[in-house]
Design a protein around this motif. Structure first.
Motif, PDB file in Angstrom:
ATOM      1  N   ALA B  14      -7.092   3.262   8.389  1.00  0.00           N
ATOM      2  CA  ALA B  14      -6.768   4.417   9.206  1.00  0.00           C
ATOM      3  C   ALA B  14      -7.960   5.288   9.514  1.00  0.00           C
ATOM      4  O   ALA B  14      -7.879   6.196  10.293  1.00  0.00           O
ATOM      5  N   LEU B  89      -4.506   4.227  -8.883  1.00  0.00           N
ATOM      6  CA  LEU B  89      -3.598   4.849  -7.911  1.00  0.00           C
ATOM      7  C   LEU B  89      -2.137   4.616  -8.286  1.00  0.00           C
ATOM      8  O   LEU B  89      -1.268   5.451  -8.026  1.00  0.00           O
ATOM      9  N   GLU B 233       0.157  18.117  -8.276  1.00  0.00           N
ATOM     10  CA  GLU B 233       1.104  18.502  -7.238  1.00  0.00           C
ATOM     11  C   GLU B 233       1.773  17.291  -6.578  1.00  0.00           C
ATOM     12  O   GLU B 233       2.980  17.278  -6.365  1.00  0.00           O
ATOM     13  N   ARG B 234       0.971  16.242  -6.271  1.00  0.00           N
ATOM     14  CA  ARG B 234       1.497  15.173  -5.428  1.00  0.00           C
ATOM     15  C   ARG B 234       1.922  13.928  -6.201  1.00  0.00           C
ATOM     16  O   ARG B 234       2.817  13.214  -5.779  1.00  0.00           O
ATOM     17  N   ARG B 235       1.216  13.582  -7.247  1.00  0.00           N
ATOM     18  CA  ARG B 235       1.536  12.339  -7.976  1.00  0.00           C
ATOM     19  C   ARG B 235       1.473  12.614  -9.478  1.00  0.00           C
ATOM     20  O   ARG B 235       0.603  12.090 -10.175  1.00  0.00           O
ATOM     21  N   ASP B 308      -6.734  13.710   0.872  1.00  0.00           N
ATOM     22  CA  ASP B 308      -5.721  13.570   1.914  1.00  0.00           C
ATOM     23  C   ASP B 308      -5.953  12.324   2.769  1.00  0.00           C
ATOM     24  O   ASP B 308      -5.818  12.354   3.992  1.00  0.00           O
ATOM     25  N   GLY B 310      -4.840   8.756   3.926  1.00  0.00           N
ATOM     26  CA  GLY B 310      -3.627   7.949   3.980  1.00  0.00           C
ATOM     27  C   GLY B 310      -3.871   6.563   3.423  1.00  0.00           C
ATOM     28  O   GLY B 310      -4.756   5.842   3.885  1.00  0.00           O
ATOM     29  N   ILE B 311      -3.098   6.186   2.422  1.00  0.00           N
ATOM     30  CA  ILE B 311      -3.270   4.878   1.802  1.00  0.00           C
ATOM     31  C   ILE B 311      -2.130   3.979   2.253  1.00  0.00           C
ATOM     32  O   ILE B 311      -0.981   4.176   1.866  1.00  0.00           O
ATOM     33  N   SER B 312      -2.485   2.999   3.074  1.00  0.00           N
ATOM     34  CA  SER B 312      -1.441   2.093   3.554  1.00  0.00           C
ATOM     35  C   SER B 312      -1.242   0.944   2.572  1.00  0.00           C
ATOM     36  O   SER B 312      -0.132   0.459   2.404  1.00  0.00           O
ATOM     37  N   ARG B 313      -2.322   0.494   1.953  1.00  0.00           N
ATOM     38  CA  ARG B 313      -2.202  -0.574   0.957  1.00  0.00           C
ATOM     39  C   ARG B 313      -3.050  -0.187  -0.237  1.00  0.00           C
ATOM     40  O   ARG B 313      -4.222   0.166  -0.083  1.00  0.00           O
ATOM     41  N   PRO B 314      -2.516  -0.255  -1.444  1.00  0.00           N
ATOM     42  CA  PRO B 314      -3.267   0.235  -2.597  1.00  0.00           C
ATOM     43  C   PRO B 314      -4.545  -0.554  -2.876  1.00  0.00           C
ATOM     44  O   PRO B 314      -5.497   0.007  -3.396  1.00  0.00           O
TER      45      PRO B 314
END
Lengths: 168, 488
Positions: B14, B89, B233-235, B308, B310-314
């Motif tokens: 991305a 991740l 906060e997120r993970r 920030d 974007g992770i589409s595939r780890p």
């Protein structure tokens, strides 16, 4: 993965350049995308909501999920946004140009995910939400595996180091 | 542009406008440049590989620096540069640390390397040891398990090369895969283990420097405190000390790594190749030096949410992060590091697997063959192994990584037969056969019935119980001097 020739197209034939988004599926055709595209003289007036490849509710025992959804066909790349909702709060968890995203690190709970796509100056409607239920493994299983693992590792290390000392 | 070898713009990443970190032209130049470099260096370092010993075990005279570098470089596979960030991740801090515990495989192999060199001064393969120690039945089972794992690993590395090059540059999978495999085959055919160890030295330096630079630049962009705050906060589970899946995978990964190092001819051939007194030190140093590599690589996975990105595939988190933060320079760095780490594993696997095939299957059908003839056979076997891997890689079967993971119980079940065979006079063939068969069977059942995170652990545990029980009941007294005599 070969694109389906006319997947995602709907509407009367027209002469203008067709710049409406078409969709390619990871696993299945997308009925919403197929049915929802309205094209007026080459300019997309209404963009159908995206749909997840696996819209059924999913259970996760490790708090991770790999998601994919219908991809817009054509040379132009589109921005996607994935939103996660949990206990009334929403937050963005992915923005990018791939029609897939990875979510991880979620505690126990029920989550809803929805996706949309940028088209022109606006956004498509949100997809139907996908439900994710996270329930981590019980700690009793965790402690058992940890104890067995520690036993095997310690046993191996002790045997190797003691035998090595004895063999020199 | 080189349209004939460029895949449809895949838009895999991305971060760049066209979805790629590097243009296909830049990718092709880098691929060509580093291919020439590895082949030239391989030919240079491999020019001494005229004899069979030179080709297969580098003249049994490898010193500490090269020995350490080759052990470390071989363990730094594309898994380390790609999977360590992925584990971080997915499984958080525990996942990162779990991957780094694979260094225990090298550390605990250090005493074994000393023992192997001492009891088999003229040995060539791990299977040869199993046959001398336990007989033909154990040898056959060991060879099947070992070749299955080695070939699966080799094929998955070849596929990883093609996939990563396509993802980074848009060069079509089959071309990238062919070049990576072809380059490694070229210098391994001509220079054998000499060439492999020499190129490993440089490749390990490149990987280390590359990771330190990328890690440093990431820290320049985002502080540890920001990473921590973002994860909270997120993970949040990624920071949880009681993260069930991560804790369950901890010892499983560790025992998988231990089994892989203890049984594989990749590591045994290096133990044979190092001069007396070097093996233990080299493997200890390699383990200590390797330990921080997954920690640095894993930090990239933890930093991605804070930036920030974007992770589409780890499995692509490290390249995406580097490319997004560092632009084209970062992308070039990632490409070079990935190419070096994949090449350092493929060449080692090619050499060690063809050694197994040459000594255990081909040479046995050529009794009385001269050393020169066997040297030629070994080179042809490398070529044949490379062609076999290429054919297997061509269909781009996406499930091979799963197959490789499936091998966890198999390699873990070989830990105790190897350890007991090297040190215990009373260890028996029945124990070794029983340990490998029962460990593999139970481990595979656990894989299906419970999950991958317990499979290697089950294989190692059952195998240990069988080997220890049979040894305690045994009245055998094996004479270790028989190992030095060899099979002749």
């Amino acid at each position: 993965m070969a694109p389906a020739p006319d997947a995602g197209r709907l509407g009367a034939p027209h002469d203008g350049p067709d710049r409406s988004p078409r969709f390619r599926r990871g696993q299945r055709r997308c009925p919403l995308a197929l049915a929802g595209l309205l094209v007026t003289f080459g300019t997309p007036a209404v963009v159908a909501p995206l749909a997840f490849d696996e819209p059924e509710p999913t259970r996760s025992a490790d708090g991770t999920l790999q998601l994919s959804w219908a991809e817009a066909l054509g040379d132009e790349l589109h921005d996607y946004e994935l939103q996660l909702r949990h206990e009334g709060e929403s937050r963005r968890v992915y923005t990018g140009r791939r029609p897939e995203a990875h979510v991880s690190g979620l505690p126990d709970g029920r989550y809803e995910l929805r996706v949309r796509m940028r088209e022109g100056d606006g956004w498509s409607p949100w997809s139907e939400p996908k439900v994710l239920v996270v329930q981590h493994h019980p700690m009793s299983l965790v402690w058992t595996l940890l104890a067995l693992g520690a036993l095997v590792l310690t046993g191996t290390a002790v045997i190797v180091l003691r035998s090595d000392r004895g063999s020199r | 542009m080189i349209p004939s070898i460029i895949a449809r713009p895949p838009g895999l990443l991305a971060s760049a406008a066209d979805g790629l970190l590097l243009s296909p032209t830049t990718g092709a130049w880098l691929l060509g440049l580093f291919s020439l470099l590895w082949i030239a260096l391989g030919l240079h370092w491999g020019r001494r590989a005229r004899s069979l010993d030179g080709f297969m075990v580098a003249g049994r005279n490898v010193g500490l620096a090269l020995g350490t570098a080759t052990a470390m470089a071989t363990w730094v596979t594309s898994n380390t540069t790609m999977l360590a960030p992925q584990l971080a991740l997915e499984l958080g801090v525990w996942g990162m640390l779990a991957y780094s515990t694979a260094s225990l495989g090298l550390l605990l192999f250090a005493p074994l390397a000393r023992r192997i060199r001492a009891v088999m001064p003229h040995g060539y393969t791990s299977a040869e040891f199993i046959e001398l120690r336990y007989g033909r039945a154990a040898w056959a089972i060991f060879l099947v398990l070992s070749l299955f794992y080695a070939l699966t690993w080799l094929i998955s590395m070849g596929m990883a090369g093609g996939l990563l090059i396509e993802a980074l540059t848009g060069i079509e999978y089959r071309w990238g895969m062919t070049v990576v495999l072809g380059v490694c085959v070229a210098y391994t055919v001509s220079g054998g283990l000499y060439a492999v160890i020499g190129t490993d030295f440089l490749q390990s330096l490149i990987v280390l420097v590359g990771l330190v630079v990328v890690g440093g630049l990431v820290l320049w962009e985002v502080s540890v405190a920001e990473v921590h705050a973002s994860l909270v906060e997120r993970r949040p589970m990624l920071l949880d000390l009681l993260y069930p899946a991560a804790l369950m995978a901890l010892f499983n990964n560790l025992l998988f790594g231990l089994g892989e190092v203890f049984h594989s001819n990749v590591w045994w051939s290096r133990a044979f190749a190092m001069r007396p007194g070097v093996g233990a030190k080299a493997y200890t140093l390699a383990g200590l030096l390797w330990w921080p590599v997954p920690v640095v690589a894993g930090f990239l996975g933890l930093a991605a949410p804070a930036l920030d990105i974007g992770i589409s595939r780890p499995d692509m988190v490290a390249p995406v992060l580097a490319g997004t933060l560092l632009g084209e320079l970062g992308a070039v760095l990632v490409f070079v590091v990935v190419f070096a780490s994949i090449a350092s594993s493929i060449d080692s696997l090619l050499a060690a697997t063809s050694d197994l095939l040459t000594k255990e299957l081909v040479a046995r059908r050529m009794p009385g063959a001269s050393e020169a003839r066997l040297r030629a056979v070994a080179a042809w076997t490398v070529l044949g192994t490379g062609v076999l891997a290429w054919v297997a890689c061509l269909p781009k079967v996406g499930t091979l990584a799963t197959v490789l993971f499936f091998a966890g119980p198999m390699v873990a079940s070989m830990i105790w037969p190897v350890v007991a065979g090297l040190y215990w006079r009373r260890a028996t063939a029945a124990g070794a056969v029983g340990g490998m068969v029962a460990g593999t069977a139970v481990g595979l059942w656990v894989y299906v019935a419970i999950g991958w995170y317990a499979a290697s652990l089950a294989g190692a545990l059952v195998s240990a119980v069988v080997v220890i029980a049979t040894t305690l009941r045994s009245r055998e007294r094996f004479d270790f001097a028989r190992l030095a005599e060899g099979r002749s």
